[in-house]
Design an enzyme around this catalytic site. Structure first.
Site, short mmCIF file in Angstrom:
data_model
loop_
_atom_site.label_atom_id
_atom_site.label_comp_id
_atom_site.label_asym_id
_atom_site.label_seq_id
_atom_site.Cartn_x
_atom_site.Cartn_y
_atom_site.Cartn_z
N HIS A 176 5.39 1.49 -0.67
CA HIS A 176 4.03 0.99 -0.62
C HIS A 176 3.82 0.08 0.59
CE1 HIS A 176 0.13 0.16 -2.26
NE2 HIS A 176 0.37 -1.13 -2.37
N GLU A 230 5.94 6.13 -3.49
CA GLU A 230 4.94 5.24 -4.09
C GLU A 230 4.42 5.75 -5.43
OE1 GLU A 230 1.94 3.41 -1.74
OE2 GLU A 230 2.59 4.45 0.07
N SER A 249 -3.60 -0.44 0.45
CA SER A 249 -3.51 -0.62 -0.99
C SER A 249 -4.91 -0.68 -1.60
CB SER A 249 -2.68 -1.87 -1.30
OG SER A 249 -2.30 -1.92 -2.64
#
Length: 297
Positions: A271, A241, A147
């Site tokens: 994600h 995502e 991330s």
């Protein structure tokens, strides 16, 4: 899309109940992340977890018992630059150390809003420089994260290049956030399909981190950077995502700069699905793919 009896559906349901939806506030996410970190199971007998420091930067060393591969994975956790810590990523770091036989050194970098951009980049580079000063060969280091940590990994390599440091042997970007202006098309096309994030939430995190700085700076949004000469790069992203475009644009930019880049788009994945090894078969396979990439033929 997978059926309602699939493991990824179970993970989606769990995350939906945990957050209450992808628009959950930063405060709620912080509270849930702390609960998650505190609920980690006891350390397995085959794993050593050791608090340490690299220079002034606190880190957590994770090492599976057995023959080391000779690779040091400098890990940068996710959390939108406003939350997270090494403990919250242990499911991944433990599984990666086992799969790859590497030592994972997870960096507890400073967080916004108390420490805005470029504090996270500075801490990541300082940790990397301290590894080199301790005698670890640059070529044996891979910088990676999930991330925000995936974008930060690429930003750290850019910053290391700018400071004249020898570049690491590679970088790994998992579901990376690489465009803090959030302008990719998947922010719209995957809206409602990503159970964790929306463009509005990401823009709120970006505002807290940037504190007025230009989101288009290379070490804030590395998808916009000149990546010429960078280390080889592995990118993993899920097809569902909102950050899909971030990964694709980063890969295109890397290819255009002549970087050795591998982009893996995983069907039906959400994600940071790599954080669920043992619960999600695709997480186990993704980590195995990372381990294989860390050991090139």
């Amino acid at each position: 899309m997978s059926g309602t009896d699939s493991p990824i559906h179970t993970i989606r349901t769990m995350l939906g109940e945990l957050l209450g939806g992808p628009d959950a506030s930063i405060a709620h996410r912080r509270a849930q992340a702390q609960i998650f970190a505190n609920a980690q199971p006891p350390t397995p007998l085959d794993i050593r977890i050791t608090p340490d420091r690299l220079g002034a930067i606190p880190v957590e060393r994770v090492q599976a018992v057995g023959s080391p591969s000779g690779v040091t994975f400098l890990h940068l956790h996710g959390g939108g630059y406003v939350m997270g810590d090494p403990a919250g990523s242990r499911s991944f770091t433990i599984a990666l150390s086992r799969a790859a036989g590497c030592e994972v050194v997870s960096v507890d970098y400073r967080l916004a809003p108390a420490h805005p951009f470029p504090a996270a980049v500075d801490d990541a580079v300082a940790a990397y420089a301290a590894l080199l000063e301790a005698g670890v060969a640059a070529a044996s280091v891979v910088i990676g994260g999930e991330s925000a940590g995936g974008g930060l990994a690429v930003a750290a390599v850019l910053a290391a290049r700018a400071r004249g440091l020898p570049l690491p042997g590679g970088a790994v970007a998992l579901s990376p956030w690489t465009d803090l202006a959030c302008e990719g098309e998947s922010y719209a096309t995957r809206h409602g399909r990503d159970p964790l994030l929306t463009r509005d939430v990401l823009l709120e995190m970006a505002a807290a981190y940037l504190a007025g700085a230009d989101p288009r700076q290379p070490t804030a949004s590395p998808a916009r950077a000149d990546l010429t000469g960078l280390s080889r790069l592995l990118i993993q992203v899920g097809s569902e995502e909102v950050l899909l475009s971030d990964a694709q644009v980063l890969a295109d930019c890397a290819r255009g700069a002549g970087v050795d880049v591998e982009l893996q788009v995983w069907p039906d994945m959400i994600h940071v699905w790599q954080m669920f090894p043992g619960l999600l078969p695709e997480a186990d396979r993704a980590i195995a793919a990372i381990a294989a990439w860390l050991r090139p033929a």
